[in-house]
Design a protein around this motif. Structure first.
Motif, PDB file in Angstrom:
ATOM      1  N   ALA A   1       8.418  53.868 -19.367  1.00 47.28           N
ATOM      2  CA  ALA A   1       8.968  55.225 -19.355  1.00 47.28           C
ATOM      3  C   ALA A   1      10.334  55.252 -20.027  1.00 47.28           C
ATOM      4  O   ALA A   1      11.163  54.361 -19.847  1.00 47.28           O
ATOM      5  N   ASP A   2      10.579  56.303 -20.815  1.00 45.43           N
ATOM      6  CA  ASP A   2      11.875  56.463 -21.478  1.00 45.43           C
ATOM      7  C   ASP A   2      12.936  56.914 -20.481  1.00 45.43           C
ATOM      8  O   ASP A   2      12.685  57.785 -19.634  1.00 45.43           O
ATOM      9  N   VAL A   3      14.109  56.318 -20.577  1.00 45.98           N
ATOM     10  CA  VAL A   3      15.267  56.728 -19.770  1.00 45.98           C
ATOM     11  C   VAL A   3      16.488  56.758 -20.679  1.00 45.98           C
ATOM     12  O   VAL A   3      16.489  56.191 -21.770  1.00 45.98           O
ATOM     13  N   THR A   4      17.522  57.433 -20.211  1.00 46.30           N
ATOM     14  CA  THR A   4      18.784  57.471 -20.933  1.00 46.30           C
ATOM     15  C   THR A   4      19.871  56.941 -20.021  1.00 46.30           C
ATOM     16  O   THR A   4      20.034  57.425 -18.895  1.00 46.30           O
ATOM     17  N   LEU A   5      20.601  55.940 -20.495  1.00 47.28           N
ATOM     18  CA  LEU A   5      21.686  55.349 -19.716  1.00 47.28           C
ATOM     19  C   LEU A   5      22.982  56.082 -20.007  1.00 47.28           C
ATOM     20  O   LEU A   5      23.237  56.501 -21.135  1.00 47.28           O
TER      21      LEU A   5
ATOM     22  N   MET B   1      35.298  44.570 -17.803  1.00 46.53           N
ATOM     23  CA  MET B   1      34.636  45.557 -18.659  1.00 46.53           C
ATOM     24  C   MET B   1      35.015  46.970 -18.240  1.00 46.53           C
ATOM     25  O   MET B   1      35.054  47.288 -17.049  1.00 46.53           O
ATOM     26  N   LEU B   2      35.287  47.834 -19.198  1.00 48.47           N
ATOM     27  CA  LEU B   2      35.649  49.212 -18.915  1.00 48.47           C
ATOM     28  C   LEU B   2      34.427  50.011 -18.473  1.00 48.47           C
ATOM     29  O   LEU B   2      33.289  49.677 -18.792  1.00 48.47           O
ATOM     30  N   GLY B   3      34.693  51.098 -17.772  1.00 48.03           N
ATOM     31  CA  GLY B   3      33.614  51.961 -17.336  1.00 48.03           C
ATOM     32  C   GLY B   3      32.879  52.603 -18.497  1.00 48.03           C
ATOM     33  O   GLY B   3      31.669  52.817 -18.443  1.00 48.03           O
ATOM     34  N   ASN B   4      33.616  52.929 -19.563  1.00 50.15           N
ATOM     35  CA  ASN B   4      32.950  53.562 -20.712  1.00 50.15           C
ATOM     36  C   ASN B   4      32.165  52.559 -21.550  1.00 50.15           C
ATOM     37  O   ASN B   4      31.525  52.929 -22.525  1.00 50.15           O
ATOM     38  N   GLU B   5      32.190  51.270 -21.150  1.00 47.19           N
ATOM     39  CA  GLU B   5      31.381  50.239 -21.803  1.00 47.19           C
ATOM     40  C   GLU B   5      30.222  49.795 -20.906  1.00 47.19           C
ATOM     41  O   GLU B   5      29.381  48.994 -21.315  1.00 47.19           O
ATOM     42  N   THR B   6      30.191  50.303 -19.682  1.00 44.30           N
ATOM     43  CA  THR B   6      29.181  49.901 -18.705  1.00 44.30           C
ATOM     44  C   THR B   6      28.048  50.919 -18.689  1.00 44.30           C
ATOM     45  O   THR B   6      28.284  52.117 -18.554  1.00 44.30           O
ATOM     46  N   LEU B   7      26.806  50.442 -18.825  1.00 43.47           N
ATOM     47  CA  LEU B   7      25.656  51.334 -18.838  1.00 43.47           C
ATOM     48  C   LEU B   7      25.051  51.428 -17.440  1.00 43.47           C
ATOM     49  O   LEU B   7      24.907  50.432 -16.733  1.00 43.47           O
ATOM     50  N   TYR B   8      24.609  52.637 -17.094  1.00 47.77           N
ATOM     51  CA  TYR B   8      24.285  52.970 -15.722  1.00 47.77           C
ATOM     52  C   TYR B   8      23.130  53.968 -15.741  1.00 47.77           C
ATOM     53  O   TYR B   8      23.167  54.941 -16.498  1.00 47.77           O
ATOM     54  N   LEU B   9      22.088  53.741 -14.976  1.00 48.27           N
ATOM     55  CA  LEU B   9      20.982  54.695 -14.909  1.00 48.27           C
ATOM     56  C   LEU B   9      21.212  55.651 -13.747  1.00 48.27           C
ATOM     57  O   LEU B   9      21.123  55.267 -12.581  1.00 48.27           O
ATOM     58  N   PHE B  10      21.520  56.889 -14.081  1.00 51.65           N
ATOM     59  CA  PHE B  10      21.711  57.901 -13.040  1.00 51.65           C
ATOM     60  C   PHE B  10      21.567  59.290 -13.654  1.00 51.65           C
ATOM     61  O   PHE B  10      22.374  59.702 -14.474  1.00 51.65           O
ATOM     62  N   GLY B  11      20.503  59.961 -13.292  1.00 44.85           N
ATOM     63  CA  GLY B  11      20.379  61.371 -13.660  1.00 44.85           C
ATOM     64  C   GLY B  11      19.576  61.670 -14.905  1.00 44.85           C
ATOM     65  O   GLY B  11      18.768  62.597 -14.911  1.00 44.85           O
ATOM     66  N   ASP B  12      19.783  60.897 -15.980  1.00 40.38           N
ATOM     67  CA  ASP B  12      19.132  61.219 -17.249  1.00 40.38           C
ATOM     68  C   ASP B  12      17.714  60.678 -17.333  1.00 40.38           C
ATOM     69  O   ASP B  12      17.418  59.740 -18.062  1.00 40.38           O
ATOM     70  N   ILE B  13      16.829  61.261 -16.540  1.00 37.28           N
ATOM     71  CA  ILE B  13      15.406  60.943 -16.633  1.00 37.28           C
ATOM     72  C   ILE B  13      14.666  62.266 -16.811  1.00 37.28           C
ATOM     73  O   ILE B  13      15.104  63.311 -16.330  1.00 37.28           O
ATOM     74  N   ASP B  14      13.571  62.229 -17.522  1.00 44.55           N
ATOM     75  CA  ASP B  14      12.782  63.427 -17.776  1.00 44.55           C
ATOM     76  C   ASP B  14      12.134  63.889 -16.469  1.00 44.55           C
ATOM     77  O   ASP B  14      11.274  63.201 -15.907  1.00 44.55           O
ATOM     78  N   GLN B  15      12.570  65.041 -15.977  1.00 41.20           N
ATOM     79  CA  GLN B  15      12.088  65.526 -14.688  1.00 41.20           C
ATOM     80  C   GLN B  15      10.580  65.728 -14.668  1.00 41.20           C
ATOM     81  O   GLN B  15       9.934  65.539 -13.633  1.00 41.20           O
TER      82      GLN B  15
ATOM     83  N   TYR C   1      30.299  60.237 -21.016  1.00 40.58           N
ATOM     84  CA  TYR C   1      29.945  60.891 -22.281  1.00 40.58           C
ATOM     85  C   TYR C   1      29.041  60.050 -23.173  1.00 40.58           C
ATOM     86  O   TYR C   1      28.456  60.561 -24.123  1.00 40.58           O
ATOM     87  N   THR C   2      28.898  58.749 -22.916  1.00 35.45           N
ATOM     88  CA  THR C   2      28.035  57.897 -23.733  1.00 35.45           C
ATOM     89  C   THR C   2      26.595  57.991 -23.239  1.00 35.45           C
ATOM     90  O   THR C   2      26.337  57.938 -22.039  1.00 35.45           O
ATOM     91  N   ARG C   3      25.646  58.146 -24.162  1.00 39.50           N
ATOM     92  CA  ARG C   3      24.230  58.208 -23.832  1.00 39.50           C
ATOM     93  C   ARG C   3      23.498  57.158 -24.663  1.00 39.50           C
ATOM     94  O   ARG C   3      23.624  57.123 -25.880  1.00 39.50           O
ATOM     95  N   VAL C   4      22.720  56.291 -24.003  1.00 42.23           N
ATOM     96  CA  VAL C   4      21.978  55.230 -24.695  1.00 42.23           C
ATOM     97  C   VAL C   4      20.519  55.290 -24.267  1.00 42.23           C
ATOM     98  O   VAL C   4      20.193  55.012 -23.107  1.00 42.23           O
ATOM     99  N   PRO C   5      19.598  55.658 -25.177  1.00 38.21           N
ATOM    100  CA  PRO C   5      18.172  55.698 -24.826  1.00 38.21           C
ATOM    101  C   PRO C   5      17.575  54.298 -24.766  1.00 38.21           C
ATOM    102  O   PRO C   5      17.921  53.420 -25.553  1.00 38.21           O
ATOM    103  N   THR C   6      16.675  54.087 -23.826  1.00 38.14           N
ATOM    104  CA  THR C   6      15.959  52.816 -23.707  1.00 38.14           C
ATOM    105  C   THR C   6      14.725  53.065 -22.856  1.00 38.14           C
ATOM    106  O   THR C   6      14.361  54.216 -22.592  1.00 38.14           O
ATOM    107  N   THR C   7      14.038  52.014 -22.456  1.00 34.16           N
ATOM    108  CA  THR C   7      12.930  52.161 -21.514  1.00 34.16           C
ATOM    109  C   THR C   7      13.377  51.667 -20.149  1.00 34.16           C
ATOM    110  O   THR C   7      14.326  50.877 -20.026  1.00 34.16           O
TER     111      THR C   7
END
Length: 260
Positions: free
Chosen positions: A88-92, A122-136, A100-106
């Motif tokens: 499934a596609d997700v956006t980190l 590591m800075l927060g704006n360099e850390t990728l996190y899965l929260f919220g950006d999933i296709d409802q 503000y950074t968006r990175v698509p992946t699976t």
């Protein structure tokens, strides 16, 4: 053999896997923390809608325990999720205040390659996190199994936001409308201030860095409301309360955001 008896005979390392749905974390990567909790806690079986509105809805956060989401917890075990959602596609999002950074992946690539314990440097704006950006629409079969908090805020509608992240990650201080946030697997520490008590933090640095270097320097008057939440617990936060989160270990969580 019943579940309790089965767990009794498991080796400790297997017990940890079972208890946290397979979302294991090495001890060295878990965030060391104090046991302090100064947020009121309330049993879900005893909190009425009337009391919720009178005491918490518009005035202060509360942690509600004895939440029953067993089916959703089972569906979000690591092996189950990878079996069902690997492709499934997700956006980190970047784990900073503004995200503000968006990175698509699976989903599978995130879990197996990108989800790591937080590096303190590591800075927060360099850390990728899965929260919220999933296709409802894509994730609807899973989200439909989540039992939303039964307490209601009159005139508000709910929107779900699902997430999974590694130990030491989290979102720095920010605020928005009211909502609930539940820990499904793992554990998460919350820090909160009322709107008029704006905390001092760098929006591009991580909560872990703030907790490690800035938090110990706070005076008694500057300390936040805070508590560690574990599986089966949900926190309610009123409108415009500053809050930051810190995953103590690999965690699965879901928020119910309320808007008028």
């Amino acid at each position: 053999m019943n579940k309790l008896l089965f767990l009794t005979f498991l080796p400790s390392f297997l017990l940890a896997i079972v208890e946290n749905g397979g979302w294991t974390t090495e001890e060295k990567d878990k965030v060391q923390q104090k046991s302090k909790c100064n947020i009121e806690r309330h049993d879900a079986q005893e909190l009425t809608q009337k009391e919720f509105l009178k005491r918490y809805a518009y005035s202060e956060p509360v942690i509600i325990y004895n939440i029953d989401n067993d089916e959703f917890q089972k569906l979000t075990e690591k092996a189950e999720m990878l079996s069902t959602w690997r492709d499934a596609d997700v956006t980190l999002n970047s784990a900073n205040t503004y995200s503000y950074t968006r990175v698509p992946t699976t989903f599978g690539n995130y879990i197996e390659e990108k989800m790591k314990p937080q590096n303190l440097e590591m800075l927060g704006n360099e850390t990728l996190y899965l929260f919220g950006d999933i296709d409802q629409k894509v994730w609807k079969p899973l989200l439909d199994k989540y039992k939303q908090p039964e307490w209601k805020l009159p005139g508000h509608t709910a929107a779900l936001s699902f997430g999974i992240a590694g130990a030491g990650t989290g979102v720095p201080f920010h605020f928005h409308g009211p909502g609930f946030a539940e820990v499904i697997h793992g554990s998460k520490r919350w820090f909160l201030y009322p709107y008029e008590q704006r905390p001092n933090w760098n929006p591009d640095k991580t909560t872990l860095e703030w907790y490690t270097y800035d938090y110990p320097k706070l005076s008694r008057d500057e300390l936040p409301l805070e508590c560690e939440m574990k599986s089966g617990e949900v926190i309610y936060f009123p409108d415009k309360w500053w809050h930051a989160t810190l995953n103590i270990e690999s965690s699965v969580f879901i928020s119910t955001f309320l808007s008028p």
